[in-house]
Design a protein around this motif. Sequence first.
Motif, mmCIF file in Angstrom:
data_model
loop_
_atom_site.group_PDB
_atom_site.id
_atom_site.type_symbol
_atom_site.label_atom_id
_atom_site.label_comp_id
_atom_site.label_asym_id
_atom_site.label_seq_id
_atom_site.Cartn_x
_atom_site.Cartn_y
_atom_site.Cartn_z
ATOM 1 N N PRO A 147 0.840 -1.201 0.000
ATOM 2 C CA PRO A 147 0.000 0.000 0.000
ATOM 3 C C PRO A 147 0.875 1.250 0.000
ATOM 4 O O PRO A 147 1.899 1.297 0.666
ATOM 5 C CB PRO A 147 -0.801 -0.114 1.293
ATOM 6 N N VAL A 148 0.465 2.208 -0.774
ATOM 7 C CA VAL A 148 1.193 3.466 -0.863
ATOM 8 C C VAL A 148 0.446 4.484 -0.005
ATOM 9 O O VAL A 148 -0.760 4.669 -0.156
ATOM 10 C CB VAL A 148 1.274 3.960 -2.326
ATOM 11 N N ARG A 149 1.163 5.106 0.880
ATOM 12 C CA ARG A 149 0.584 6.160 1.711
ATOM 13 C C ARG A 149 0.992 7.500 1.124
ATOM 14 O O ARG A 149 2.173 7.825 1.088
ATOM 15 C CB ARG A 149 1.091 6.051 3.126
ATOM 16 N N LEU A 150 0.019 8.224 0.666
ATOM 17 C CA LEU A 150 0.296 9.542 0.113
ATOM 18 C C LEU A 150 0.092 10.593 1.204
ATOM 19 O O LEU A 150 -0.858 10.505 1.981
ATOM 20 C CB LEU A 150 -0.634 9.827 -1.063
ATOM 21 N N PRO A 151 0.977 11.568 1.265
ATOM 22 C CA PRO A 151 0.824 12.614 2.270
ATOM 23 C C PRO A 151 -0.382 13.488 1.948
ATOM 24 O O PRO A 151 -0.808 13.579 0.799
ATOM 25 C CB PRO A 151 2.128 13.410 2.156
ATOM 26 N N PRO A 152 -0.940 14.139 2.968
ATOM 27 C CA PRO A 152 -2.068 15.035 2.709
ATOM 28 C C PRO A 152 -1.659 16.195 1.797
ATOM 29 O O PRO A 152 -0.514 16.621 1.812
ATOM 30 C CB PRO A 152 -2.461 15.555 4.098
ATOM 31 N N VAL A 153 -2.610 16.655 1.021
ATOM 32 C CA VAL A 153 -2.406 17.763 0.092
ATOM 33 C C VAL A 153 -3.447 18.835 0.390
ATOM 34 O O VAL A 153 -4.630 18.535 0.527
ATOM 35 C CB VAL A 153 -2.552 17.275 -1.377
ATOM 36 N N ILE A 154 -2.984 20.083 0.488
ATOM 37 C CA ILE A 154 -3.871 21.230 0.728
ATOM 38 C C ILE A 154 -3.604 22.257 -0.362
ATOM 39 O O ILE A 154 -2.453 22.606 -0.611
ATOM 40 C CB ILE A 154 -3.585 21.886 2.105
ATOM 41 N N ILE A 155 -4.663 22.724 -1.012
ATOM 42 C CA ILE A 155 -4.501 23.788 -2.018
ATOM 43 C C ILE A 155 -5.563 24.855 -1.791
ATOM 44 O O ILE A 155 -6.622 24.587 -1.242
ATOM 45 C CB ILE A 155 -4.555 23.264 -3.469
ATOM 46 N N SER A 156 -5.240 26.057 -2.230
ATOM 47 C CA SER A 156 -6.202 27.158 -2.117
ATOM 48 C C SER A 156 -7.219 27.067 -3.253
ATOM 49 O O SER A 156 -6.970 26.418 -4.280
ATOM 50 C CB SER A 156 -5.479 28.500 -2.171
ATOM 51 N N GLU A 157 -8.342 27.733 -3.064
ATOM 52 C CA GLU A 157 -9.371 27.758 -4.111
ATOM 53 C C GLU A 157 -8.814 28.344 -5.408
ATOM 54 O O GLU A 157 -9.080 27.827 -6.496
ATOM 55 C CB GLU A 157 -10.577 28.572 -3.636
ATOM 56 N N ALA A 158 -8.025 29.425 -5.296
ATOM 57 C CA ALA A 158 -7.462 30.068 -6.488
ATOM 58 C C ALA A 158 -6.489 29.133 -7.201
ATOM 59 O O ALA A 158 -6.516 29.027 -8.436
ATOM 60 C CB ALA A 158 -6.767 31.371 -6.119
ATOM 61 N N ASP A 159 -5.628 28.455 -6.433
ATOM 62 C CA ASP A 159 -4.689 27.507 -7.050
ATOM 63 C C ASP A 159 -5.446 26.359 -7.698
ATOM 64 O O ASP A 159 -5.082 25.907 -8.782
ATOM 65 C CB ASP A 159 -3.692 26.956 -6.027
ATOM 66 N N ARG A 160 -6.518 25.888 -7.063
ATOM 67 C CA ARG A 160 -7.292 24.791 -7.640
ATOM 68 C C ARG A 160 -7.827 25.176 -9.020
ATOM 69 O O ARG A 160 -7.726 24.412 -9.969
ATOM 70 C CB ARG A 160 -8.457 24.390 -6.734
ATOM 71 N N GLU A 161 -8.366 26.371 -9.128
ATOM 72 C CA GLU A 161 -8.902 26.827 -10.416
ATOM 73 C C GLU A 161 -7.815 26.881 -11.485
ATOM 74 O O GLU A 161 -8.010 26.413 -12.609
ATOM 75 C CB GLU A 161 -9.560 28.198 -10.264
ATOM 76 N N LYS A 162 -6.661 27.458 -11.131
ATOM 77 C CA LYS A 162 -5.554 27.571 -12.090
ATOM 78 C C LYS A 162 -5.017 26.194 -12.475
ATOM 79 O O LYS A 162 -4.776 25.916 -13.650
ATOM 80 C CB LYS A 162 -4.427 28.417 -11.507
ATOM 81 N N LEU A 163 -4.829 25.340 -11.478
ATOM 82 C CA LEU A 163 -4.279 24.006 -11.737
ATOM 83 C C LEU A 163 -5.229 23.178 -12.593
ATOM 84 O O LEU A 163 -4.799 22.471 -13.512
ATOM 85 C CB LEU A 163 -3.995 23.282 -10.417
ATOM 86 N N TYR A 164 -6.513 23.262 -12.303
ATOM 87 C CA TYR A 164 -7.501 22.506 -13.072
ATOM 88 C C TYR A 164 -7.519 22.971 -14.527
ATOM 89 O O TYR A 164 -7.539 22.153 -15.452
ATOM 90 C CB TYR A 164 -8.886 22.643 -12.438
ATOM 91 N N ALA A 165 -7.465 24.280 -14.747
ATOM 92 C CA ALA A 165 -7.454 24.823 -16.116
ATOM 93 C C ALA A 165 -6.209 24.353 -16.865
ATOM 94 O O ALA A 165 -6.288 23.936 -18.032
ATOM 95 C CB ALA A 165 -7.529 26.345 -16.079
ATOM 96 N N VAL A 166 -5.050 24.415 -16.214
ATOM 97 C CA VAL A 166 -3.797 23.992 -16.845
ATOM 98 C C VAL A 166 -3.842 22.496 -17.179
ATOM 99 O O VAL A 166 -3.486 22.088 -18.283
ATOM 100 C CB VAL A 166 -2.595 24.304 -15.914
#
Length: 157
Positions: free
Chosen positions: A9-28
């Motif tokens: 099993p792979v344990r991935l660390p938690p990830v936190i992003i801001s609403e603005a970063d989410r929008e930019k990252l999703y578009a990219v």
Amino acid sequence: MDTPDYHHPVRLPPVIISEADREKLYAVATSALTHGRMAPAASNLLREIYRATVVPNDHLPANVVGINSYVDVRDNVAGANRRIVLVLPDGASTQPNAVSVLSPLGAALIGLSEGSSIEWCTASGDRRSVTVLRSTPSAARSPTLADMQVAQLERPM
């Protein structure tokens, strides 16, 4: 004869992003899905977006890697440290030590907190692992005075 267990099993660390970063990252990421050679990187970035906890822009901790953060990382395989700045793809060629969010390293770093480590395999099967030693928001990531005033006005009294 016992067969080896390859299902670790792979344990991935938690990830936190801001609403603005989410929008930019999703578009990219969605834009890059249409480009054949960028599709795997876009898929990696989308996976990180979907598993992230999204917080209001003014609630992203300063020690979390966001777009335009300066990040001191340790390559756990090579044992080397380096400082990068995490940028959108169009900023990768304009800043020294810039790493695009569409690169395997950039997608792995987005949203990690200081002290977090993440591991992945490259397309050629090489193991990569990095630890975030320090994350510092750049002026481009920090909210402007106008942003803070608008946020203050939008808060209920």
